[in-house]
Motif scaffolding. Structure first.
Motif, short mmCIF file in Angstrom:
data_model
loop_
_atom_site.label_atom_id
_atom_site.label_comp_id
_atom_site.label_asym_id
_atom_site.label_seq_id
_atom_site.Cartn_x
_atom_site.Cartn_y
_atom_site.Cartn_z
N GLY A 164 5.20 -61.14 -73.32
CA GLY A 164 5.70 -59.87 -73.83
C GLY A 164 6.43 -59.17 -72.70
O GLY A 164 7.50 -59.60 -72.29
N ALA A 165 5.81 -58.12 -72.16
CA ALA A 165 6.40 -57.39 -71.04
C ALA A 165 5.30 -56.80 -70.16
O ALA A 165 5.21 -55.59 -69.98
CB ALA A 165 7.34 -56.31 -71.56
N TYR A 212 9.07 -51.57 -86.86
CA TYR A 212 10.12 -52.47 -87.41
C TYR A 212 9.51 -53.86 -87.60
O TYR A 212 9.90 -54.82 -86.93
CB TYR A 212 11.33 -52.52 -86.46
CG TYR A 212 11.84 -51.14 -86.13
CD1 TYR A 212 12.84 -50.55 -86.90
CD2 TYR A 212 11.31 -50.42 -85.06
CE1 TYR A 212 13.30 -49.26 -86.61
CE2 TYR A 212 11.76 -49.13 -84.77
CZ TYR A 212 12.74 -48.57 -85.55
OH TYR A 212 13.19 -47.30 -85.27
N PRO A 213 8.55 -53.98 -88.51
CA PRO A 213 7.76 -55.21 -88.60
C PRO A 213 8.58 -56.45 -88.95
O PRO A 213 8.15 -57.57 -88.65
CB PRO A 213 6.73 -54.89 -89.68
CG PRO A 213 7.31 -53.76 -90.46
CD PRO A 213 8.12 -52.97 -89.49
N VAL A 255 -2.31 -54.60 -75.56
CA VAL A 255 -1.77 -55.64 -76.41
C VAL A 255 -1.36 -55.00 -77.73
O VAL A 255 -2.15 -54.32 -78.38
CB VAL A 255 -2.80 -56.76 -76.66
CG1 VAL A 255 -2.26 -57.78 -77.66
CG2 VAL A 255 -3.12 -57.47 -75.34
N VAL A 256 -0.09 -55.16 -78.10
CA VAL A 256 0.44 -54.61 -79.35
C VAL A 256 1.05 -55.77 -80.14
O VAL A 256 1.94 -56.46 -79.64
CB VAL A 256 1.53 -53.55 -79.07
CG1 VAL A 256 2.09 -53.01 -80.37
CG2 VAL A 256 0.96 -52.40 -78.23
N SER A 257 0.55 -55.99 -81.34
CA SER A 257 1.01 -57.10 -82.18
C SER A 257 1.05 -58.42 -81.41
O SER A 257 2.02 -59.17 -81.49
CB SER A 257 2.41 -56.82 -82.75
OG SER A 257 2.48 -55.52 -83.30
N GLY A 258 0.00 -58.67 -80.62
CA GLY A 258 -0.09 -59.93 -79.90
C GLY A 258 0.69 -60.00 -78.61
O GLY A 258 0.62 -61.00 -77.89
N LYS A 259 1.45 -58.96 -78.28
CA LYS A 259 2.24 -58.96 -77.06
C LYS A 259 1.58 -58.09 -75.99
O LYS A 259 1.12 -56.98 -76.29
CB LYS A 259 3.66 -58.44 -77.34
CG LYS A 259 4.48 -59.34 -78.24
CD LYS A 259 4.77 -60.66 -77.54
CE LYS A 259 5.57 -61.61 -78.43
NZ LYS A 259 5.82 -62.90 -77.75
N MET A 260 1.54 -58.58 -74.76
CA MET A 260 1.00 -57.83 -73.63
C MET A 260 2.11 -56.97 -73.05
O MET A 260 3.15 -57.49 -72.66
CB MET A 260 0.49 -58.83 -72.59
CG MET A 260 -0.15 -58.21 -71.35
SD MET A 260 -0.79 -59.52 -70.24
CE MET A 260 -1.46 -58.50 -68.90
N LEU A 261 1.92 -55.68 -73.00
CA LEU A 261 2.98 -54.81 -72.48
C LEU A 261 2.43 -53.71 -71.59
O LEU A 261 1.33 -53.19 -71.81
CB LEU A 261 3.79 -54.20 -73.63
CG LEU A 261 3.22 -53.06 -74.46
CD1 LEU A 261 3.54 -51.70 -73.84
CD2 LEU A 261 3.80 -53.12 -75.87
N VAL A 321 10.80 -51.90 -76.09
CA VAL A 321 11.00 -52.52 -77.41
C VAL A 321 9.66 -52.87 -78.04
O VAL A 321 9.41 -52.56 -79.21
CB VAL A 321 11.89 -53.78 -77.30
CG1 VAL A 321 11.84 -54.59 -78.61
CG2 VAL A 321 13.33 -53.39 -76.98
N PHE A 322 8.76 -53.49 -77.27
CA PHE A 322 7.46 -53.87 -77.86
C PHE A 322 6.63 -52.63 -78.22
O PHE A 322 5.85 -52.66 -79.17
CB PHE A 322 6.68 -54.79 -76.92
CG PHE A 322 7.22 -56.20 -76.88
CD1 PHE A 322 7.28 -56.96 -78.05
CD2 PHE A 322 7.68 -56.77 -75.70
CE1 PHE A 322 7.78 -58.26 -78.03
CE2 PHE A 322 8.18 -58.06 -75.68
CZ PHE A 322 8.24 -58.81 -76.84
N GLU A 323 6.81 -51.54 -77.46
CA GLU A 323 6.11 -50.30 -77.83
C GLU A 323 6.55 -49.78 -79.19
O GLU A 323 5.77 -49.19 -79.93
CB GLU A 323 6.39 -49.21 -76.79
CG GLU A 323 5.57 -49.31 -75.52
CD GLU A 323 5.75 -48.06 -74.68
OE1 GLU A 323 5.02 -47.08 -74.92
OE2 GLU A 323 6.62 -48.06 -73.79
#
Lengths: 243, 243
Positions: free
Chosen positions: A121-122, B99-100, A229-235, B92-94
């Protein structure tokens, strides 16, 4: 005239090589490197001459490359990732005084912090520390001190060389040290075989990270207090305030 | 089907772009980014549509890009350097939960720590900390704490955003903090306009670093106890023992 170009090839596949790296490989008379890395480019340039040495022959390999570049050969010495980050560039410059006629250039590449981060992710959206857990060349006390300071400073921590057959317990020991300061639920991530066959990534928590299997193709990320972690992404957000 | 690709274009010139970044730009219906970055790729793709916003319109730009990708557009959102390191990827990930239907991919790039390091020699040959001196989104006390911890941990320190017109004194203040722990003669380096017109690098000492002029196109390196200058090159050996 000869020249030594030290190039980072990125994580592995040609997708993540820069144009400058491709040009350096193409223009080289000899491609030099650890056999594990030359294997990654050989299919692209099967006709080239290769100077290959095992992992432990690094000083010898750099001296040989410098000697060839002092003559009329164009040598491209490759590292995976970025050639300056735990790569061959610093060793070459350490030895370069003995080869005053060799012209040297460094071509940067995509390091595992970036390529592993992109998979997860980011995680490196804000300040971070990069620490190698290999104690082959560094006393363990120094590594331990850096882990403590990075945790104390609330950095995202990116671990290179988190473990190998000879050092199976380093990551667990590192996690025990970090758990003195950081909460067990701290978000962590692992990226494996980046840009190569078997590429994968997972997120986990600090209390479980030490039990996770890692090898020299794994890069480990330990979040800061802001990482989630948001929707499976590490940010990790870029700051502490909303923009 | 639409898609949002967040790509790091590297330091500036096309030499340091990866093949994956070039492919993403070529395949995009729309190239989005801060005007200062789109200016770096426009000559390569003059026929493309561009979605450009000033530096402060970042959230709005990311939302617009996500919205377009939810439809049938392929959007390439660019950052300079690596898109994950102080780049657009974390923002963007935040926002992505709103925007699923948007499919998102991150393409890593060569960050300024790598490209600036290559210009100077090999300052990041061993463990390092990356800290942004911008306090737009981060309270200054947190930046200060991280500077202290990085110095205490004997990390090489790489400073992003060391100064700008609105923050002319940040580097001097940071140096004063570091000088509480580190010696005045500590080796430092600056890389300017990496990969662009006016590219240059110099080495200096910590006691003089604070007086040096910097802007948002400068990356600053402060050596660890092991860093030295050899034949004009700044290098940090890969370890504390000889290999």
């Amino acid at each position: 005239m000869g020249k030594l170009i030290i190039a980072g090839i990125g994580p592995g596949g040609e997708d993540h090589m820069t144009a400058a790296c491709r040009d350096a490989l193409e223009g080289a008379d000899i491609i030099a490197g650890y056999t594990g890395y030359t294997a990654l480019v050989k299919h692209l340039y099967p006709q080239k001459s290769y100077l290959e040495t095992p992992m432990t022959g690094e000083t010898e390999r750099c001296r040989e490359a410098l000697k060839l570049a002092e003559g009329d050969r164009r040598v491209c010495l490759i590292s995976s990732g970025d050639s300056g980050i735990y790569g061959m560039a610093s060793l070459v410059f350490e030895l370069a005084a003995d080869y005053p006629a060799a012209s040297i250039e460094v071509i940067p590449g995509v390091t595992a912090a970036s390529s592993g981060g992109a998979l997860l992710g980011a995680p490196l959206g804000h300040d971070f520390a990069v620490i190698s857990l290999s104690d082959l060349l560094t006393p363990w006390e120094i590594i331990e001190k850096r882990l403590r300071m990075a945790a104390e400073g609330d950095f995202v921590i990116c671990l290179y060389n988190p473990g190998s057959a000879g050092r199976p317990d380093h990551l667990r020991t590192a996690c025990d040290i970090l758990l003195e300061t950081l909460p067990p639920g701290r978000v962590c991530g692992l990226a494996r075989n980046i840009g190569r066959s078997g590429e994968s990534s997972i997120t986990t928590m600090l209390e479980d990270l030490g039990k996770t299997e890692v090898d020299m193709f794994t890069t480990v990320f330990i979040g800061s207090s802001r990482t989630r972690v948001v929707s499976g992404k590490m940010l990790t957000p870029r700051g502490y305030r909303n923009a």
